[in-house]
Design a protein around this motif. Structure first.
Motif, PDB file in Angstrom:
ATOM      1  N   HIS A 154      -8.140   1.677   4.272  1.00  0.00           N
ATOM      2  CA  HIS A 154      -7.012   2.251   5.010  1.00  0.00           C
ATOM      3  C   HIS A 154      -7.590   3.068   6.169  1.00  0.00           C
ATOM      4  CE1 HIS A 154      -3.370   4.839   5.445  1.00  0.00           C
ATOM      5  NE2 HIS A 154      -2.760   3.791   4.939  1.00  0.00           N
TER       6      HIS A 154
ATOM      7  N   HIS B 158       3.688  10.829  -4.130  1.00  0.00           N
ATOM      8  CA  HIS B 158       4.837  10.170  -3.500  1.00  0.00           C
ATOM      9  C   HIS B 158       4.759   8.655  -3.616  1.00  0.00           C
ATOM     10  CE1 HIS B 158       1.655  11.153  -0.699  1.00  0.00           C
ATOM     11  NE2 HIS B 158       2.024  10.210   0.117  1.00  0.00           N
ATOM     12  N   LYS B 159       3.692   8.120  -4.108  1.00  0.00           N
ATOM     13  CA  LYS B 159       3.651   6.686  -4.363  1.00  0.00           C
ATOM     14  C   LYS B 159       3.740   6.468  -5.876  1.00  0.00           C
ATOM     15  CE  LYS B 159       1.170   5.718  -0.097  1.00  0.00           C
ATOM     16  NZ  LYS B 159      -0.105   5.384   0.556  1.00  0.00           N
TER      17      LYS B 159
ATOM     18  N   SER C   5       0.816  -1.205   0.000  1.00  0.00           N
ATOM     19  CA  SER C   5       0.000   0.000   0.000  1.00  0.00           C
ATOM     20  C   SER C   5       0.856   1.264   0.000  1.00  0.00           C
ATOM     21  CB  SER C   5      -0.976   0.028   1.191  1.00  0.00           C
ATOM     22  OG  SER C   5      -2.147   0.735   0.818  1.00  0.00           O
TER      23      SER C   5
ATOM     24  N   ASP D 115     -10.230   6.276  -2.865  1.00  0.00           N
ATOM     25  CA  ASP D 115      -8.869   6.402  -2.345  1.00  0.00           C
ATOM     26  C   ASP D 115      -7.953   5.907  -3.456  1.00  0.00           C
ATOM     27  OD1 ASP D 115      -6.380   5.794  -1.221  1.00  0.00           O
ATOM     28  OD2 ASP D 115      -7.234   5.431   0.764  1.00  0.00           O
TER      29      ASP D 115
ATOM     30  N   HIS E  52      -7.879  11.126  -4.422  1.00  0.00           N
ATOM     31  CA  HIS E  52      -6.536  11.685  -4.241  1.00  0.00           C
ATOM     32  C   HIS E  52      -5.526  10.798  -4.936  1.00  0.00           C
ATOM     33  CE1 HIS E  52      -6.358   8.872  -0.723  1.00  0.00           C
ATOM     34  NE2 HIS E  52      -5.096   8.780  -1.081  1.00  0.00           N
TER      35      HIS E  52
ATOM     36  N   ALA F  95      -4.647   5.891  -3.599  1.00  0.00           N
ATOM     37  CA  ALA F  95      -3.256   5.648  -3.209  1.00  0.00           C
ATOM     38  C   ALA F  95      -2.649   4.486  -3.984  1.00  0.00           C
ATOM     39  CB  ALA F  95      -3.168   5.384  -1.714  1.00  0.00           C
ATOM     40  N   ASN F  96      -3.495   3.575  -4.478  1.00  0.00           N
ATOM     41  CA  ASN F  96      -2.993   2.415  -5.210  1.00  0.00           C
ATOM     42  C   ASN F  96      -3.073   2.591  -6.727  1.00  0.00           C
ATOM     43  OD1 ASN F  96      -2.538   1.215  -2.742  1.00  0.00           O
ATOM     44  ND2 ASN F  96      -4.482   0.112  -2.713  1.00  0.00           N
TER      45      ASN F  96
ATOM     46  N   ALA G 279      -0.721  15.566   1.292  1.00  0.00           N
ATOM     47  CA  ALA G 279      -0.492  14.129   1.478  1.00  0.00           C
ATOM     48  C   ALA G 279      -1.793  13.432   1.120  1.00  0.00           C
ATOM     49  CB  ALA G 279      -0.109  13.818   2.920  1.00  0.00           C
ATOM     50  N   GLY G 280      -1.755  12.094   1.111  1.00  0.00           N
ATOM     51  CA  GLY G 280      -2.966  11.351   0.785  1.00  0.00           C
ATOM     52  C   GLY G 280      -4.102  11.673   1.734  1.00  0.00           C
ATOM     53  N   ALA G 281      -3.811  11.635   3.040  1.00  0.00           N
ATOM     54  CA  ALA G 281      -4.870  11.864   4.026  1.00  0.00           C
ATOM     55  C   ALA G 281      -5.422  13.286   3.907  1.00  0.00           C
ATOM     56  CB  ALA G 281      -4.340  11.608   5.435  1.00  0.00           C
TER      57      ALA G 281
ATOM     58  N   GLU H 155      -7.790  13.264   1.099  1.00  0.00           N
ATOM     59  CA  GLU H 155      -9.085  12.694   1.489  1.00  0.00           C
ATOM     60  C   GLU H 155      -9.948  13.777   2.124  1.00  0.00           C
ATOM     61  OE1 GLU H 155      -8.654   9.238   4.007  1.00  0.00           O
ATOM     62  OE2 GLU H 155      -6.961   8.541   2.818  1.00  0.00           O
TER      63      GLU H 155
ATOM     64  N   THR I  70      -6.982   5.823   7.319  1.00  0.00           N
ATOM     65  CA  THR I  70      -7.195   7.257   7.102  1.00  0.00           C
ATOM     66  C   THR I  70      -8.606   7.541   6.596  1.00  0.00           C
ATOM     67  OG1 THR I  70      -6.153   6.968   4.936  1.00  0.00           O
ATOM     68  CG2 THR I  70      -4.784   7.915   6.689  1.00  0.00           C
TER      69      THR I  70
ATOM     70  N   THR J 264      -7.280  -2.744  -0.683  1.00  0.00           N
ATOM     71  CA  THR J 264      -6.097  -3.062   0.121  1.00  0.00           C
ATOM     72  C   THR J 264      -5.880  -4.567   0.266  1.00  0.00           C
ATOM     73  OG1 THR J 264      -7.342  -2.929   2.150  1.00  0.00           O
ATOM     74  CG2 THR J 264      -6.281  -0.917   1.423  1.00  0.00           C
TER      75      THR J 264
ATOM     76  N   ASN K 140      -1.511   9.903  -4.693  1.00  0.00           N
ATOM     77  CA  ASN K 140      -0.298  10.102  -3.906  1.00  0.00           C
ATOM     78  C   ASN K 140       0.871  10.244  -4.870  1.00  0.00           C
ATOM     79  OD1 ASN K 140      -2.334   8.761  -2.227  1.00  0.00           O
ATOM     80  ND2 ASN K 140      -0.760   8.747  -0.662  1.00  0.00           N
TER      81      ASN K 140
HETATM   82  C1  LIG Z   1      -0.745   5.746   1.836  1.00  0.00           C
HETATM   83  C2  LIG Z   1      -2.191   5.577   1.837  1.00  0.00           C
HETATM   84  C3  LIG Z   1      -3.050   6.594   2.306  1.00  0.00           C
HETATM   85  C4  LIG Z   1      -2.576   7.851   2.999  1.00  0.00           C
HETATM   86  O1  LIG Z   1      -1.622   8.600   2.288  1.00  0.00           O
HETATM   87  P1  LIG Z   1      -0.624   9.559   3.102  1.00  0.00           P
HETATM   88  O2  LIG Z   1       0.105  10.289   2.018  1.00  0.00           O
HETATM   89  O3  LIG Z   1       0.257   8.647   3.895  1.00  0.00           O
HETATM   90  O4  LIG Z   1      -1.441  10.457   3.964  1.00  0.00           O
HETATM   91  C5  LIG Z   1      -4.406   6.386   2.202  1.00  0.00           C
HETATM   92  N1  LIG Z   1      -4.900   5.257   1.693  1.00  0.00           N
HETATM   93  C6  LIG Z   1      -4.110   4.247   1.245  1.00  0.00           C
HETATM   94  C7  LIG Z   1      -4.742   3.001   0.674  1.00  0.00           C
HETATM   95  C8  LIG Z   1      -2.729   4.368   1.307  1.00  0.00           C
HETATM   96  O5  LIG Z   1      -1.942   3.380   0.885  1.00  0.00           O
END
Ligand SMILES: *Cc1c(COP(=O)(O)O)cnc(C)c1O
Length: 531
Positions: A195, A294-295, A102, A268, A290, A270-271, A162-164, A167, A197, A243, A292
């Motif tokens: 997640h 950074h991911k 994740s 979400d 959102h 992030a993935n 950031a991701g959160a 959100e 968050t 997830t 990320n």
């Molecule tokens: C990393 C992640 C987040 C939160 O992202 P941050 O940048 O750490 O705030 C939310 N949901 C999932 C599924 C994530 O992997």
């Protein structure tokens, strides 16, 4: 007893931390023990030699410090060594594979770093006149346009950090859109596998959070979700891929049902690394998501740099996105819109999320990453990320339980559990064993829907040879855990620190150093003869 000796070293204070010590110094070969700076530095030592300040009248209104400040000092070479030694006790993506599920811990290309350090990007100040930062605004706009096109959405809020934070941005957009209609809904639905968050964000924004169960295949239970929809539901928050490392195939049907019930769909994202270049969330009916940077877009994170979580928005939510935004004019110039204009583009901004434009340094890196890959390269990224995860899944599933292995191929991450381990051995023991084998542990005990979960995400930047090393380590550990090898309970045995009480550290963090109370009569290292 606590007074530093000639070199400033206080052996008695560090003794207890060197478990299994076999050398007089506590060092292991060239891996050096390092006390805290408060333990080796003294107030009398300093690395700089400045003339005594000539006392002018102070204007501190009686607030001037009277006692010594008490900060430890070291010479320059001692300072450099202190921090370099500490840095060597850390694990980093530049040292080895980092399989945190994740988190998408992929390689950060050096080209991105070079671009971000160009003075025209690195040295701009947020308060500079707008006509002097046209290039920086151009970067923000070009990145925004890529994010909109890759996701098939209508607009993007670039400021979330950031991701959160993204959100929160998305949920506040949903709330603003509902409030504009005079529709005060109270509930956000969140799948069990979300997640942490997600429910935290919804609760922070003032919503009541209700769980949606998962099916035996690890996906959202569509029937249960549909049954719960109604006039009190503001929206759902769904992660896709989820997830458990699975694609939510019913997302379009979920979105249609949520919209029909008057709610909005937060995804979400992030993935996103698993689907970039292949699926556009906008086509699946998502209203806000959102990303990320950074991911998916390789900007350093996890101690290496700040996050950045732009939020793409559907046509319905676009008018509510936060300020500021950049506006592109017909003549090619860019302006920065910081006030609610009542104009067409942002008539109902819900407010601001950050003082300026967001994480500029991450925007530059992410755009460099996108441009160096191109659209075809990004598509290959997701293909290779999924291929690598499936290679791990199939290479390990005969020794590690794969709860959804029967559901078909996984997406970007492979999920395992500790089912089948001998009595008394758990996910934690295998994870600690990975440290001895030279790997950062995978994500543990998440998602919550799987008991003893281990979530492994290799990313596309690992070679087959690198994956084979990880497989070798994980197979050996899994076999030891199945055979009931109790020595795993002591892992890590080769790390500078052994098993730490992580729960205590999280519940009662010690955030400030205080002089340890050493009981009278405790022998110092030299008194013990260096044993
Ligand atoms: C990393 C992640 C987040 C939160 O992202 P941050 O940048 O750490 O705030 C939310 N949901 C999932 C599924 C994530 O992997």
């Amino acid at each position: 007893m606590n007074a530093p000796n000639k070199s400033g070293w206080r052996p008695a204070l560090t003794l207890d931390r060197r478990e299994g010590q076999t050398t007089a110094t506590g060092n292991r070969a060239l891996m050096l023990e390092e006390p805290l700076i408060f333990e080796i530095g003294t107030c009398e030592t300093t690395g700089v030699d400045l003339p005594e300040a000539t006392a002018g009248a102070n204007r501190l209104g009686g607030m001037a410090r009277e006692a010594e400040i008490g900060l430890p000092g070291l010479s320059e070479p001692e300072t450099v060594r202190h921090y370099t030694r500490l840095s060597r006790q850390n694990y980093a993506i530049d040292l080895g594979l980092f399989p945190l599920g994740s988190c998408t811990m992929k390689h950060n290309p050096r080209l991105n770093e070079k671009v971000a350090r160009m003075p025209g990007f690195a040295d701009v100040h947020p308060l500079q006149p707008i006509d002097t930062v046209q290039g920086a605004l151009g970067v923000i706009n070009e990145l925004a346009s890529w994010l909109i096109r890759l996701t098939g959405m209508r607009g993007v809020a670039m400021t979330p950090k950031a991701g959160a934070h993204g959100e929160l941005c998305g949920i506040l957009c949903i709330r603003a859109a509902l409030e504009a209609k005079g529709d005060a809904r109270e509930v956000i639905l969140v799948p069990e596998s979300a997640h942490g968050t997600n429910p935290a964000t919804a609760a922070f924004a003032g919503y009541r959070v209700e769980d949606i169960p998962a099916t035996a295949e690890g996906r959202v239970d569509l029937a249960a979700l549909k049954a719960r929809l109604g006039p009190d539901v503001a929206g759902v928050m769904i992660t896709n891929p989820n997830t458990c490392g699975l694609f939510e195939r019913d997302l379009k049907e979920i979105s249609d049902a949520v919209h029909a019930a008057g709610g909005y769909v937060y995804c979400d994202g992030a993935n996103f690394n698993a689907i970039v270049g292949r699926v556009r969330p906008g086509d699946l009916g998502v209203d806000a998501m959102h990303i990320n940077l950074h991911k998916t877009f390789s900007t350093p994170h996890g101690g290496g740099g700040p996050g950045s979580g732009p939020v793409v928005l559907s046509e319905a939510l676009c008018p509510y996105g936060p300020l500021p935004f950049t506006e592109l004019h017909a003549d090619g110039t860019l302006t920065l819109v910081e006030e609610e204009t009542g104009g067409e583009r942002q008539p109902h901004a819900f407010g601001r999320l950050s003082a300026f434009h967001g994480q500029m340094g991450m925007f530059t890196r992410a755009l460099a990453y996108i441009l160096s890959h191109g659209a075809d390269g990004l598509r290959q990224v997701s293909g290779d990320a999924v291929l690598n995860a499936n290679y791990l899944l199939r290479s390990l599933e005969d020794v590690l339980d794969a709860p959804f292995g029967h559901s078909g191929p996984c997406m970007h991450e492979a999920l395992f559990s500790d089912k089948g381990f001998a009595e008394g051995l758990t996910t934690l023991d295998l994870a600690k064993g990975m440290i001895d084998e030279g790997f950062h542990p995978m994500t543990m005990y998440f998602p919550l829907v799987v008991h003893g979960a281990m979530l492994v995400e290799p990313t596309e930047t690992e070679s087959k040879a690198g994956l084979d090393q990880l497989v070798l380590a994980m197979r050996s550990l899994a076999e030891r855990a199945r055979a009931g090898d109790e020595s795993l309970k002591n892992a890590p045995i080769h790390a500078p620190r052994r098993r730490l009480d992580e729960t205590l550290a999280a519940r009662k963090p010690v955030l400030a150093w205080s002089e340890p109370q050493v009981p009278a009569g405790t022998p110092t290292l030299s008194e013990q003869g260096g044993s």
